[in-house]
Design a protein around this motif. Structure first.
Motif, PDB file in Angstrom:
ATOM      1  N   LYS A 165      60.022  66.097  57.198  1.00 44.66           N
ATOM      2  CA  LYS A 165      61.090  66.015  58.194  1.00 44.66           C
ATOM      3  C   LYS A 165      61.981  64.796  57.993  1.00 44.66           C
ATOM      4  O   LYS A 165      63.155  64.804  58.370  1.00 44.66           O
ATOM      5  N   ALA A 166      61.446  63.759  57.394  1.00 49.08           N
ATOM      6  CA  ALA A 166      62.180  62.499  57.246  1.00 49.08           C
ATOM      7  C   ALA A 166      63.162  62.517  56.086  1.00 49.08           C
ATOM      8  O   ALA A 166      64.220  61.886  56.143  1.00 49.08           O
ATOM      9  N   GLY A 167      62.835  63.212  55.025  1.00 55.06           N
ATOM     10  CA  GLY A 167      63.681  63.232  53.840  1.00 55.06           C
ATOM     11  C   GLY A 167      63.892  64.655  53.354  1.00 55.06           C
ATOM     12  O   GLY A 167      63.061  65.534  53.594  1.00 55.06           O
ATOM     13  N   SER A 168      65.015  64.879  52.684  1.00 57.23           N
ATOM     14  CA  SER A 168      65.300  66.210  52.145  1.00 57.23           C
ATOM     15  C   SER A 168      64.528  66.388  50.848  1.00 57.23           C
ATOM     16  O   SER A 168      65.088  66.358  49.745  1.00 57.23           O
ATOM     17  N   VAL A 169      63.221  66.562  50.987  1.00 61.59           N
ATOM     18  CA  VAL A 169      62.345  66.724  49.832  1.00 61.59           C
ATOM     19  C   VAL A 169      61.666  68.079  49.891  1.00 61.59           C
ATOM     20  O   VAL A 169      61.562  68.699  50.956  1.00 61.59           O
ATOM     21  N   LYS A 170      61.181  68.510  48.734  1.00 58.25           N
ATOM     22  CA  LYS A 170      60.427  69.755  48.637  1.00 58.25           C
ATOM     23  C   LYS A 170      59.072  69.462  48.005  1.00 58.25           C
ATOM     24  O   LYS A 170      58.906  68.467  47.306  1.00 58.25           O
ATOM     25  N   ILE A 171      58.119  70.335  48.253  1.00 57.97           N
ATOM     26  CA  ILE A 171      56.777  70.153  47.704  1.00 57.97           C
ATOM     27  C   ILE A 171      56.717  70.681  46.273  1.00 57.97           C
ATOM     28  O   ILE A 171      56.989  71.850  46.019  1.00 57.97           O
ATOM     29  N   ALA A 172      56.357  69.793  45.351  1.00 57.95           N
ATOM     30  CA  ALA A 172      56.164  70.190  43.956  1.00 57.95           C
ATOM     31  C   ALA A 172      54.734  70.659  43.723  1.00 57.95           C
ATOM     32  O   ALA A 172      54.481  71.566  42.935  1.00 57.95           O
ATOM     33  N   GLN A 173      53.795  70.011  44.407  1.00 54.86           N
ATOM     34  CA  GLN A 173      52.383  70.386  44.302  1.00 54.86           C
ATOM     35  C   GLN A 173      51.678  70.007  45.597  1.00 54.86           C
ATOM     36  O   GLN A 173      51.774  68.870  46.047  1.00 54.86           O
ATOM     37  N   LEU A 174      51.000  70.968  46.186  1.00 52.76           N
ATOM     38  CA  LEU A 174      50.230  70.727  47.401  1.00 52.76           C
ATOM     39  C   LEU A 174      48.773  70.521  47.036  1.00 52.76           C
ATOM     40  O   LEU A 174      48.195  71.299  46.285  1.00 52.76           O
ATOM     41  N   PHE A 175      48.170  69.457  47.550  1.00 54.09           N
ATOM     42  CA  PHE A 175      46.742  69.222  47.360  1.00 54.09           C
ATOM     43  C   PHE A 175      46.014  69.795  48.563  1.00 54.09           C
ATOM     44  O   PHE A 175      45.931  69.172  49.619  1.00 54.09           O
ATOM     45  N   ASP A 176      45.527  71.013  48.410  1.00 56.64           N
ATOM     46  CA  ASP A 176      44.855  71.675  49.532  1.00 56.64           C
ATOM     47  C   ASP A 176      43.666  70.856  49.999  1.00 56.64           C
ATOM     48  O   ASP A 176      42.854  70.403  49.193  1.00 56.64           O
ATOM     49  N   ALA A 177      43.571  70.672  51.302  1.00 60.74           N
ATOM     50  CA  ALA A 177      42.473  69.889  51.874  1.00 60.74           C
ATOM     51  C   ALA A 177      41.298  70.811  52.210  1.00 60.74           C
ATOM     52  O   ALA A 177      41.492  71.876  52.767  1.00 60.74           O
ATOM     53  N   PRO A 178      40.066  70.388  51.884  1.00 63.05           N
ATOM     54  CA  PRO A 178      39.774  69.158  51.145  1.00 63.05           C
ATOM     55  C   PRO A 178      39.832  69.386  49.639  1.00 63.05           C
ATOM     56  O   PRO A 178      39.467  70.431  49.143  1.00 63.05           O
ATOM     57  N   SER A 179      40.295  68.380  48.914  1.00 63.62           N
ATOM     58  CA  SER A 179      40.323  68.440  47.464  1.00 63.62           C
ATOM     59  C   SER A 179      38.926  68.139  46.911  1.00 63.62           C
ATOM     60  O   SER A 179      37.969  67.973  47.677  1.00 63.62           O
ATOM     61  N   ARG A 180      38.798  68.026  45.596  1.00 63.42           N
ATOM     62  CA  ARG A 180      37.505  67.694  44.998  1.00 63.42           C
ATOM     63  C   ARG A 180      36.954  66.378  45.523  1.00 63.42           C
ATOM     64  O   ARG A 180      35.745  66.180  45.574  1.00 63.42           O
TER      65      ARG A 180
END
Length: 217
Positions: A165-180
């Motif tokens: 919401k703060a910056g006009s950014v997009k997700i390149a890679q989501l680290f699904d929780a929980p990760s390894r």
């Protein structure tokens, strides 16, 4: 209170002449004859470090993997939390790549604690122009800016919402929780200013969660 936490390379080795099986296993370029293999006690900084190394040395990242559970569950105190394998045309190339990666890990880590005892923390990092590793792994063009945002699962999910919401950014890679290693978060991309704004908003969100664990907005 915000305190930077040190990260370290815990083992490093050079393979001067690649055998045929390794070449096939790691899909090593035909003109690359040497490998460097190393581990770190912090997963997150390693991704940033190898990408930085691809901007400064003639190397390729041929493998990088984290362990399950984190540094505390490695079979060896030298196993660390993550292992990387880089290849190059000769020993001097992979030594240079290792040197740059090690410098990033031990001097530029974005790992922070939020309290004195170290039970609350996060990892944030900002790269104005990504290297070859992130170009290939994320499918982003040369010159792209990214912010790397990681914390524990709830903190990271809450913080990532604020970041988007703060910056006009997009997700390149989501680290699904929980990760390894039982974290969550994402790599986001956009303009330099947008990535910085997203990073700052993520930190504010994580800090809010740490200070108000049971409050609901």
């Amino acid at each position: 209170m915000r305190r930077r936490m040190d990260a370290h390379v815990v083992m490093e080795k050079i393979v001067p002449r690649i055998n045929k099986e390794y070449r096939k296993l790691y899909k090593i370029p035909e003109n690359h004859e040497s490998l460097a293999i190393f581990s770190s006690d912090c997963e997150d900084v390693m991704w940033m470090a190898v990408d930085d190394a691809t901007k400064k040395a003639k190397i390729k990242v041929v493998q990088i993997e984290t362990v399950y559970g984190g540094n505390a569950y490695s079979w060896s105190r030298y196993g660390g939390e993550i292992t990387a394998v880089i290849s190059g045309e000769n020993v001097s190339d992979v030594k240079s790549g290792l040197m740059y990666a090690k410098d990033y890990i031990e001097n530029k880590s974005g790992n922070y604690h939020l309290n004195e005892e170290g039970s609350l923390g996060y990892y944030v990092d900002y790269v104005p122009r990504i290297g070859k590793y992130f170009q290939e792994s994320l499918g982003l063009p040369e010159g792209t800016s990214i912010a790397y945002l990681v914390a524990s699962p709830i903190d990271s999910t809450f913080g990532l919402d604020r970041a988007l919401k703060a910056g006009s950014v997009k997700i390149a890679q989501l680290f699904d929780a929980p990760s390894r290693v039982n974290t969550g978060g994402a790599i986001v991309y956009g303009t330099e200013s947008a990535c910085r704004a997203a990073m700052n908003a993520f930190v504010e969100g994580v800090d809010y969660c740490a200070q108000h664990p049971m409050d609901m907005e």
